[in-house]
Design a protein around this motif. Structure first.
Motif, PDB file in Angstrom:
ATOM      1  N   PHE A 179      -2.038  13.518  10.182  1.00  0.00           N
ATOM      2  CA  PHE A 179      -1.430  12.192  10.383  1.00  0.00           C
ATOM      3  C   PHE A 179      -2.301  11.146   9.705  1.00  0.00           C
ATOM      4  N   TYR A 180      -1.659  10.266   8.947  1.00  0.00           N
ATOM      5  CA  TYR A 180      -2.374   9.134   8.342  1.00  0.00           C
ATOM      6  C   TYR A 180      -1.442   7.937   8.353  1.00  0.00           C
ATOM      7  N   GLN A 181      -1.937   6.839   8.910  1.00  0.00           N
ATOM      8  CA  GLN A 181      -1.136   5.618   9.015  1.00  0.00           C
ATOM      9  C   GLN A 181      -1.955   4.443   8.513  1.00  0.00           C
ATOM     10  N   ALA A 182      -1.328   3.605   7.724  1.00  0.00           N
ATOM     11  CA  ALA A 182      -1.978   2.400   7.204  1.00  0.00           C
ATOM     12  C   ALA A 182      -1.163   1.178   7.577  1.00  0.00           C
ATOM     13  N   LEU A 183      -1.839   0.192   8.191  1.00  0.00           N
ATOM     14  CA  LEU A 183      -1.235  -1.108   8.496  1.00  0.00           C
ATOM     15  C   LEU A 183      -1.906  -2.153   7.608  1.00  0.00           C
ATOM     16  N   VAL A 184      -1.156  -3.160   7.207  1.00  0.00           N
ATOM     17  CA  VAL A 184      -1.698  -4.228   6.378  1.00  0.00           C
ATOM     18  C   VAL A 184      -1.656  -5.533   7.172  1.00  0.00           C
ATOM     19  N   ILE A 185      -2.787  -6.245   7.190  1.00  0.00           N
ATOM     20  CA  ILE A 185      -2.893  -7.501   7.933  1.00  0.00           C
ATOM     21  C   ILE A 185      -3.426  -8.566   6.985  1.00  0.00           C
ATOM     22  N   ILE A 234       0.842  -1.202   0.000  1.00  0.00           N
ATOM     23  CA  ILE A 234       0.000   0.000   0.000  1.00  0.00           C
ATOM     24  C   ILE A 234       0.874   1.248   0.000  1.00  0.00           C
ATOM     25  N   SER A 235       0.404   2.308  -0.628  1.00  0.00           N
ATOM     26  CA  SER A 235       1.064   3.618  -0.569  1.00  0.00           C
ATOM     27  C   SER A 235       0.024   4.644  -0.124  1.00  0.00           C
ATOM     28  N   VAL A 236       0.496   5.735   0.485  1.00  0.00           N
ATOM     29  CA  VAL A 236      -0.403   6.756   1.026  1.00  0.00           C
ATOM     30  C   VAL A 236       0.021   8.122   0.512  1.00  0.00           C
ATOM     31  N   GLN A 237      -0.954   8.873   0.032  1.00  0.00           N
ATOM     32  CA  GLN A 237      -0.721  10.246  -0.423  1.00  0.00           C
ATOM     33  C   GLN A 237      -1.748  11.153   0.238  1.00  0.00           C
ATOM     34  N   VAL A 238      -1.276  12.272   0.802  1.00  0.00           N
ATOM     35  CA  VAL A 238      -2.150  13.250   1.453  1.00  0.00           C
ATOM     36  C   VAL A 238      -1.962  14.589   0.752  1.00  0.00           C
ATOM     37  N   ASP A 239      -3.065  15.191   0.304  1.00  0.00           N
ATOM     38  CA  ASP A 239      -2.965  16.452  -0.447  1.00  0.00           C
ATOM     39  C   ASP A 239      -2.661  17.650   0.444  1.00  0.00           C
ATOM     40  N   HIS A 240      -3.350  17.756   1.568  1.00  0.00           N
ATOM     41  CA  HIS A 240      -3.208  18.949   2.407  1.00  0.00           C
ATOM     42  C   HIS A 240      -2.837  18.532   3.828  1.00  0.00           C
ATOM     43  N   SER A 281       5.214  -6.162   8.468  1.00  0.00           N
ATOM     44  CA  SER A 281       6.164  -5.334   9.206  1.00  0.00           C
ATOM     45  C   SER A 281       6.059  -3.875   8.773  1.00  0.00           C
ATOM     46  N   GLY A 282       6.248  -3.017   9.774  1.00  0.00           N
ATOM     47  CA  GLY A 282       6.223  -1.589   9.507  1.00  0.00           C
ATOM     48  C   GLY A 282       4.821  -1.092   9.217  1.00  0.00           C
ATOM     49  N   ASP A 283       4.777   0.149   8.807  1.00  0.00           N
ATOM     50  CA  ASP A 283       3.511   0.767   8.437  1.00  0.00           C
ATOM     51  C   ASP A 283       3.804   1.840   7.401  1.00  0.00           C
ATOM     52  N   VAL A 284       2.757   2.319   6.756  1.00  0.00           N
ATOM     53  CA  VAL A 284       2.899   3.397   5.780  1.00  0.00           C
ATOM     54  C   VAL A 284       2.275   4.636   6.407  1.00  0.00           C
ATOM     55  N   THR A 285       3.115   5.631   6.686  1.00  0.00           N
ATOM     56  CA  THR A 285       2.663   6.786   7.469  1.00  0.00           C
ATOM     57  C   THR A 285       3.018   8.089   6.780  1.00  0.00           C
ATOM     58  N   VAL A 286       2.063   9.016   6.780  1.00  0.00           N
ATOM     59  CA  VAL A 286       2.309  10.412   6.401  1.00  0.00           C
ATOM     60  C   VAL A 286       2.090  11.236   7.662  1.00  0.00           C
TER      61      VAL A 286
END
Length: 808
Positions: A226-232, A214-220, A401-406
């Motif tokens: 804060f935005y965090q995504a975990l995958v299970i 997964i990838s995360v993009q935040v415009d503003h 493992s890890g997370d995808v965070t902005v």
């Protein structure tokens, strides 16, 4: 906020404190407990039963005969009509002699000839609201989930925590820190000086990395700090265990599935909303947080298609919305029984955007309620790890493992300097600095002594602590309001009383109400046409930027139009006799474009129409007229001590009847108008014959004399003289009265008009006016000669001034 007493004990040791004691303590410290709900509504003798065998009832298609092990020597036979009953199930059984909510007693019975020794129960029959019952059990009996550690004969009330008590907290808007279980535990920890136990959140991760999925993009950044995504992976979606379902139902949330229930559980535990997406339903391996496009459509979890606007924040898969940020997820990406991989979202969204989005869609959720008040950004990651831990434990998931965070959070440390002397002076206490430091420690607010002050560091979870007075309040409530000594005020005190202007306003209302007029209140906004019509051309309309309607788009310039509206409304409702007044403000400016504040002018206006007096028994009836209203206004001025400096001058003015209209003068300066409403305007508003007045009362404030002067009852008799004069028609009666009073001197005590005649037996342009004059000396009895001499002076003054002659 509903707080389960049983659940709360997992964060703080309170088993030696009753829910009633907790409610009393919290209420006295500033967090009101409205109710304590009993989850058990009268159920007794409910045990776990194991359905060993099931056969269809021989005489009823929808009934089954079950052999149920309830922990006794022999199984019991129970006839059950639930469609979901089956062999091999663990169920809740009300034994013979048991009671269910509603005082229902279970007895042995025969159903279509078959013996039934008890009852297999649904959750509704155990006293749980239908809206909280999981859908799979909504139409049937409750079946304990697979893997539940129960045995036949176990107490169902204990297993399902139905003996639990639930505290209902009535939180004020500033105490969002108590909108979750850990926050309530912190509050109790401060009140009882006990430690808080945080839940387990340590996750076992596999080697695969979340960023490969997964990838995360935040415009503003300011809209999504804060935005965090975990995958299970390898998640097995199914029913939650009984303990988790019970806690959610106690908090007023319906269990759905283990994954969704975990997100709701952590929301209640940490106050952090989470959302789980079906990874494969996303379809792109991408999360993009942006503003919605105009007229973009999106179907939420409740199955409703919603049209979005640019004011709303959405979560997309890079192409189309999959969630309404902070409010509700989308139907297309929801977790279902076939879901195997999930993306767990933990984020912080701008409270204002969430509030707008929730309001626009009329969609308020537990998630939006917390985002609107602001979440604890320092614990978002911890809450996400807690949810991942539970999904790993309850659904067999493997956490990548890890997370995808902005992360655009601005980390700043807030400190407040607390001066001990100032605090004690404000609270009326004598606390030492060590005692205050101890209270800060109980509140888990780090502090240190700097010179004579205590510098307190405010954690992210306590957003309500902003100024030193907030800390004063914390000290007072933890120390105990009951422990603050009662003392009398010291120093200079000022007696509370009304200001001179307030006294005059009260007097105006009192006199007008005593005259029979009812007080009304109308809008300060009106239409452009009315604002321009009832004011001088020199004044410009004051428009509202965002009016509710064209009828309420400018500030009013007169009180009269709304009195006309009120009168017309009453007349349409068959209230023909109307006597009303309003005390309010109008708003005036000479500028076409406002550069300074408009002038706010306080006025009083009155309206009368219809029958003022109607004594059926005495045969007395009085209609409203100009002189009735003028008398009311004169009575008002008399009560304010203004009679000697108020006069009336006949004028002609638009929208008023010519010949029945006068300007009201105070010391020669106009302060208002009184008269009959013009017949054309009466027709326009569909009114009967009506009379109005409107006065500017700013001058009254400065001239009114509130001092009451009393005079003794006269000891000596008075002598009366009547006088009938013939004068020119254009001479006002008020001017004649003024001449009489001036010429009468100190002996003349009263002048009253009792007759006015125009018509036959008089010359053209003449009128007859008759007055009654009262003479009296304050210290002796007058003689006829003295009165006659003074009376002749009055006649001579009238002759010299207005060429008046005695009527023969």
């Amino acid at each position: 906020m509903l707080v389960s007493y049983e659940w709360l004990q997992h964060y703080i040791e309170i088993d030696d404190i009753t829910p009633e004691e907790i409610a009393e303590k919290m209420t006295r410290s500033g967090i009101e407990i409205d109710f304590i709900h009993n989850r058990n509504n009268g159920a007794t003798n409910i045990v776990v039963g194991y359905v060993k065998a099931i056969e269809q009832h021989p005489d009823a298609d929808k009934l089954n005969v079950c052999q149920v092990d309830i922990g006794e020597e022999e199984p019991v036979q129970i006839v059950c009509g639930a469609p979901n009953v089956d062999a091999g199930q663990y169920v809740a059984v009300a034994k013979v002699g048991a009671r269910l909510p509603g005082n229902v007693k279970i007895k042995k019975a025969k159903l279509r000839g078959q013996l039934s020794q008890g009852m297999i129960c649904s959750l509704q029959e155990l006293g749980i609201e239908g809206k909280l019952v999981p859908k799979r059990y909504a139409e049937g009996i409750y079946v304990f989930p697979e893997g539940a550690e129960v045995d036949p004969g176990d107490d169902v009330l204990a297993i399902m925590a139905l003996n639990d008590r639930v505290l209902e907290l009535d939180l004020t808007a500033n105490r969002s820190d108590c909108m979750h279980m850990i926050g309530v535990a912190y509050e109790l920890a401060a009140l009882y000086d006990r430690p808080v136990k945080l839940p387990k959140a340590k996750v076992r991760e596999i080697k695969e990395a979340a960023e490969d999925y997964i990838s995360v993009q935040v415009d503003h950044a300011e809209e999504t700090p804060f935005y965090q995504a975990l995958v299970i992976k390898n998640v097995q979606v199914g029913p939650s265990p009984a303990w988790l379902q019970n806690r959610l139902m106690a908090a007023g949330i319906r269990p759905i599935s283990n994954v969704v229930d975990v997100t709701n559980y952590v929301l209640l535990e940490y106050g952090q909303p989470l959302h789980a997406f079906d990874y494969h339903a996303l379809g792109t391996g991408k999360i993009h947080v942006r503003r919605a496009y105009s007229d973009e459509s999106f179907t939420t979890l409740d199955g409703i298609e919603r049209t979005l606007s640019q004011e709303q924040l959405v979560i997309t898969n890079g192409k189309e919305p999959v969630a309404l940020a902070g409010v509700m997820g989308g139907l297309d990406s929801e977790v279902t029984d076939s879901t195997t991989t999930i993306v767990l979202e933990a984020a912080s969204f701008a409270p204002g955007l969430v509030r707008k989005s929730s309001k626009r869609n009329n969609l308020r959720s537990d998630s939006s309620a917390r985002f609107e008040k602001g979440v604890n950004e320092s614990r978002i990651g911890e809450a996400a790890r807690r949810a991942a831990y539970l999904i790993q434990d309850l659904a067999g998931g493997q956490v990548l493992s890890g997370d995808v965070t902005v992360d655009h959070r601005v980390k700043k440390e807030t400190t407040i300097s607390l001066n001990l002397d100032q605090m004690n002076h404000r609270l009326g206490t004598t606390l030492s600095i060590s005692e205050v430091a101890s209270i800060m420690g109980r509140l888990q607010l780090p502090c240190e002594k700097v010179d004579h002050d205590l510098v307190v560091t405010i954690p992210e979870r306590r957003k309500d602590l902003v100024i030193k007075q907030d800390l004063y309040e914390e000290v007072a409530r933890i120390h105990g309001y009951d422990n603050i000594p009662s003392t009398l005020p010291i120093g200079t005190t000022t007696q509370g009383k009304r200001s001179p202007k307030q006294l005059i306003r009260t007097q105006i209302r009192s006199v007008l109400s005593a005259s029979g007029l009812a007080d009304v209140i109308s809008y300060s906004l009106t239409s452009p046409a009315k604002a321009a019509r009832f004011v001088d051309d020199v004044y410009q309309p004051i428009r509202i930027d965002k009016p509710m309607s064209e009828e309420r788009s400018v500030m009013r310039t007169s009180l009269l139009p709304h009195l006309y509206d009120i009168a017309a409304h009453n007349r349409n409702h068959r209230n023909q006799d109307l006597f009303i007044y309003e005390l309010g403000s109008v708003f005036l400016t000479t500028e076409e474009t406002l550069t300074t504040l408009p002038r706010e002018e306080e006025r009083v206006a009155g309206f009368i129409s219809g029958t003022y007096l109607n004594h059926m028994w005495q045969g007395e009836k009085k209609q409203s007229d100009f002189f009735l209203l003028k008398g009311m206004v004169e009575q008002l001025f008399a009560s304010l001590g203004l009679t000697d400096i108020v006069s009336f001058k006949q004028v002609e003015q638009a929208d008023f009847h010519p010949g029945r209209t006068a300007t009201v003068l105070l010391k020669g300066e106009p302060i208002g108008i009184i008269g009959q409403v013009h017949p054309a305007l009466q027709d326009e508003w569909n009114l009967d014959e009506s009379y109005v007045f409107e006065l500017t009362i700013e001058s009254i404030f400065t001239q009114a004399n509130q001092m009451v002067l009393y005079q003794g009852v006269p000891k000596f008799p008075s002598i009366g003289r009547d006088i009938a004069l013939v004068v020119d028609q254009h001479i006002p009666v008020a001017d004649l009265t003024t001449v009489i009073q001036a010429a009468g001197g100190s002996l003349l005590k009263q002048v009253s008009l009792f007759d006015l005649y125009e018509g036959d037996h008089l010359e053209d342009g003449k009128k007859s006016v008759a007055f009654s004059l009262t003479y009296r000396h304050n210290e002796r009895t007058l003689t006829d000669e003295e009165v006659q001499e003074q009376h002749e002076q009055v006649l001579q003054a009238l002759t010299d001034t207005y060429q008046a002659t005695l009527r023969s």
